[in-house]
Motif scaffolding. Structure first.
Motif, PDB file in Angstrom:
ATOM      1  N   PRO A  97     -45.649  52.372 -24.850  1.00  0.00           N
ATOM      2  CA  PRO A  97     -46.297  51.060 -24.717  1.00  0.00           C
ATOM      3  C   PRO A  97     -46.130  50.456 -23.328  1.00  0.00           C
ATOM      4  O   PRO A  97     -46.878  49.541 -22.966  1.00  0.00           O
ATOM      5  CB  PRO A  97     -45.587  50.206 -25.772  1.00  0.00           C
ATOM      6  N   GLU A  98     -45.172  50.952 -22.544  1.00  0.00           N
ATOM      7  CA  GLU A  98     -44.913  50.408 -21.211  1.00  0.00           C
ATOM      8  C   GLU A  98     -45.610  51.188 -20.104  1.00  0.00           C
ATOM      9  O   GLU A  98     -45.473  50.837 -18.936  1.00  0.00           O
ATOM     10  CB  GLU A  98     -43.403  50.384 -20.955  1.00  0.00           C
ATOM     11  N   GLU A  99     -46.347  52.218 -20.469  1.00  0.00           N
ATOM     12  CA  GLU A  99     -47.074  52.984 -19.465  1.00  0.00           C
ATOM     13  C   GLU A  99     -48.071  52.069 -18.747  1.00  0.00           C
ATOM     14  O   GLU A  99     -48.909  51.422 -19.391  1.00  0.00           O
ATOM     15  CB  GLU A  99     -47.811  54.149 -20.140  1.00  0.00           C
ATOM     16  N   PRO A 100     -48.008  51.977 -17.408  1.00  0.00           N
ATOM     17  CA  PRO A 100     -48.909  51.067 -16.677  1.00  0.00           C
ATOM     18  C   PRO A 100     -50.390  51.306 -16.966  1.00  0.00           C
ATOM     19  O   PRO A 100     -51.180  50.356 -16.962  1.00  0.00           O
ATOM     20  CB  PRO A 100     -48.564  51.344 -15.215  1.00  0.00           C
ATOM     21  N   GLU A 101     -50.759  52.556 -17.248  1.00  0.00           N
ATOM     22  CA  GLU A 101     -52.173  52.839 -17.497  1.00  0.00           C
ATOM     23  C   GLU A 101     -52.660  52.239 -18.808  1.00  0.00           C
ATOM     24  O   GLU A 101     -53.871  52.200 -19.068  1.00  0.00           O
ATOM     25  CB  GLU A 101     -52.420  54.349 -17.457  1.00  0.00           C
ATOM     26  N   ARG A 102     -51.738  51.765 -19.643  1.00  0.00           N
ATOM     27  CA  ARG A 102     -52.150  51.078 -20.872  1.00  0.00           C
ATOM     28  C   ARG A 102     -52.877  49.774 -20.571  1.00  0.00           C
ATOM     29  O   ARG A 102     -53.528  49.208 -21.460  1.00  0.00           O
ATOM     30  CB  ARG A 102     -50.921  50.790 -21.736  1.00  0.00           C
ATOM     31  N   ALA A 103     -52.780  49.302 -19.341  1.00  0.00           N
ATOM     32  CA  ALA A 103     -53.492  48.076 -18.953  1.00  0.00           C
ATOM     33  C   ALA A 103     -54.970  48.339 -18.699  1.00  0.00           C
ATOM     34  O   ALA A 103     -55.766  47.397 -18.588  1.00  0.00           O
ATOM     35  CB  ALA A 103     -52.851  47.475 -17.699  1.00  0.00           C
ATOM     36  N   SER A 161     -39.735  53.385 -25.463  1.00  0.00           N
ATOM     37  CA  SER A 161     -39.616  52.430 -24.366  1.00  0.00           C
ATOM     38  C   SER A 161     -38.813  53.033 -23.213  1.00  0.00           C
ATOM     39  O   SER A 161     -37.964  53.906 -23.405  1.00  0.00           O
ATOM     40  CB  SER A 161     -38.936  51.155 -24.860  1.00  0.00           C
ATOM     41  N   SER A 162     -39.075  52.555 -22.006  1.00  0.00           N
ATOM     42  CA  SER A 162     -38.287  52.944 -20.838  1.00  0.00           C
ATOM     43  C   SER A 162     -37.088  52.024 -20.621  1.00  0.00           C
ATOM     44  O   SER A 162     -36.317  52.218 -19.678  1.00  0.00           O
ATOM     45  CB  SER A 162     -39.167  52.934 -19.582  1.00  0.00           C
ATOM     46  N   THR A 163     -36.934  51.048 -21.479  1.00  0.00           N
ATOM     47  CA  THR A 163     -35.805  50.128 -21.360  1.00  0.00           C
ATOM     48  C   THR A 163     -34.491  50.872 -21.623  1.00  0.00           C
ATOM     49  O   THR A 163     -34.368  51.571 -22.635  1.00  0.00           O
ATOM     50  CB  THR A 163     -35.940  48.985 -22.370  1.00  0.00           C
ATOM     51  N   PRO A 164     -33.503  50.755 -20.738  1.00  0.00           N
ATOM     52  CA  PRO A 164     -32.236  51.462 -20.934  1.00  0.00           C
ATOM     53  C   PRO A 164     -31.507  50.975 -22.187  1.00  0.00           C
ATOM     54  O   PRO A 164     -31.502  49.777 -22.502  1.00  0.00           O
ATOM     55  CB  PRO A 164     -31.436  51.124 -19.674  1.00  0.00           C
ATOM     56  N   VAL A 165     -30.896  51.910 -22.892  1.00  0.00           N
ATOM     57  CA  VAL A 165     -30.068  51.578 -24.045  1.00  0.00           C
ATOM     58  C   VAL A 165     -28.660  52.106 -23.793  1.00  0.00           C
ATOM     59  O   VAL A 165     -28.490  53.171 -23.197  1.00  0.00           O
ATOM     60  CB  VAL A 165     -30.642  52.183 -25.344  1.00  0.00           C
ATOM     61  N   ILE A 179     -36.825  56.544 -24.050  1.00  0.00           N
ATOM     62  CA  ILE A 179     -37.804  57.626 -24.103  1.00  0.00           C
ATOM     63  C   ILE A 179     -37.226  58.924 -23.553  1.00  0.00           C
ATOM     64  O   ILE A 179     -37.567  60.024 -24.003  1.00  0.00           O
ATOM     65  CB  ILE A 179     -39.099  57.231 -23.365  1.00  0.00           C
ATOM     66  N   ASP A 180     -36.295  58.833 -22.585  1.00  0.00           N
ATOM     67  CA  ASP A 180     -35.659  60.037 -22.050  1.00  0.00           C
ATOM     68  C   ASP A 180     -34.711  60.662 -23.070  1.00  0.00           C
ATOM     69  O   ASP A 180     -34.640  61.897 -23.202  1.00  0.00           O
ATOM     70  CB  ASP A 180     -34.901  59.714 -20.766  1.00  0.00           C
TER      71      ASP A 180
END
Length: 379
Positions: A175-181, A258-262, A272-273
């Motif tokens: 959902p955070e992929e910039p191309e989603r815009a 998500s790319s948000t760190p956990v 996501i990694d």
């Protein structure tokens, strides 16, 4: 003539390399350049074509890449999309024409430089983008004005056949992929769309049947407004096998894409990694009941002042005939090989960095697909 196959032993490109050997009689030498020469040598031995040669190459060494390319007549790039711009830039620097599996908008910034070298580079010559773009161009030829291009694909493969293809799947639903815009084009502007939006049922060929597809930020829609002036709408929807879609929806709803760190074990890592590492290690991620690729392109517009719509579908031999996973990969690799062969035979007159729908003659492309068992059917 000499052809350079960058990453030609990869999961997708190996089928393109096989096709070069089977159908590329115009080439006296076919060179696979790969960072893993042992893997490339295994493929060369398996194919058994005396024209095949392997050279080691780290494509990140751009100077070495340009020096290598200068010795060839045409380049076939099967590397992951992260290297698209680098390879295009190297081909332009060397003045050697080529084709690529994927798109990156930055590639088209090299158009003028490529024209000055009297060469052509065609990004996105796979299944989607690639065959779908040419399908759209074929339909557009029957119309005075193209108003909409709706593309749908069903990529029936396992979740993680390779690290690159696993990342591609996760990217589709991030959902955070910039191309989603900028997912679909409508009424003169790009519009955003979250994962699992734009739901639509689409009928593919008999191996896949009817599936639910969703908006994806695929690049083949990006060039359509420039290729067909006055276009009102362009969109791409896609899906993977049902079990993959269920897994991706669950991960998406949990926030695991998500790319948000956990926090984990005293560190912090993008979710996501962590998911990618887990999925790559699971044996189930490399299993799939049906290997196939479905494409449907619907183009609407006006002909002789009246509304007109054309639907095109692909069809290909089943996995029982094509050999398991090859029933997926050939749909991507074969178009790449056909594109490079058409350039070598002088069948593509376009110059610059040009998308498939403006560079590749549809009828000849479809003829070559049919020779390999891939049919494009019209309604």
């Amino acid at each position: 003539m000499r052809v350079l196959a960058l990453g030609g032993a990869g999961a997708v490109a190996r089928e393109a390399t096989r096709d070069l050997c089977q159908h590329g009689s115009i080439f006296r030498e076919i060179v696979i350049a790969d960072i893993d020469p042992a893997k490339a040598e295994r493929l060369a031995r398996d194919i058994g074509d005396p024209r095949l040669r392997v050279v080691p190459l780290d494509v990140r060494d751009e100077e070495a890449l340009v020096r290598l390319i200068r010795g060839f007549d045409v380049v076939m790039n099967g590397l992951p999309f992260a290297y698209d711009v680098l390879v295009t830039r190297a081909c332009v620097e060397a003045g050697v024409s080529g084709v690529d599996l994927a798109f990156d908008e930055a590639q088209f910034e090299l158009d003028e430089a490529a024209r000055s070298k009297n060469m052509v580079f065609i990004p996105g010559v796979g299944a989607t983008p690639g065959t779908t773009n040419v399908m759209a161009a074929y339909a557009a030829r029957s119309m005075d004005q193209v108003e909409s291009v709706e593309i749908a694909f069903a990529a029936f493969r396992c979740l993680a056949p390779s690290p690159g293809l696993l990342r591609t799947t996760l990217w589709e639903f991030n959902p955070e992929e910039p191309e989603r815009a900028m997912v679909y084009w409508e009424d003169g502007a790009w519009h955003p769309a979250p994962p699992f939006s734009g739901e639509k049922r689409v009928r593919f060929h008999e191996q896949i049947g009817e599936q639910t597809v969703y908006y994806v930020p695929h690049d083949e829609a990006r060039t359509m407004p420039r290729s067909f002036p006055g276009l009102r709408r362009a969109a791409v929807r896609g899906c993977f096998p049902p079990h993959v879609m269920r897994a991706m929806r669950a991960l998406y709803e949990m926030g695991a894409l998500s790319s948000t760190p956990v926090p984990l074990d005293g560190g912090a890592y993008p979710a996501i990694d962590l998911v990618a590492r887990l999925l790559a290690a699971l044996p189930a991620s490399r299993e799939n009941p049906v290997w196939a690729y479905g494409l449907v392109v619907e183009v609407s517009g006006r002909r002789n002042g009246r509304p007109h719509t054309m639907v095109l579908r692909n069809r290909h031999p089943p996995q029982e005939v094509w050999g398991g996973e090859a029933a997926y990969y050939r749909n991507i690799g074969v178009p790449l090989s056909i594109g490079v062969q058409m350039i070598a035979r002088g069948e593509i007159s376009a110059r610059g960095v040009v998308p498939p729908e403006r560079a590749i003659p549809p009828e000849r492309f479809f003829e070559e697909l049919a020779r390999r068992g891939i049919e494009i059917l019209t309604e």
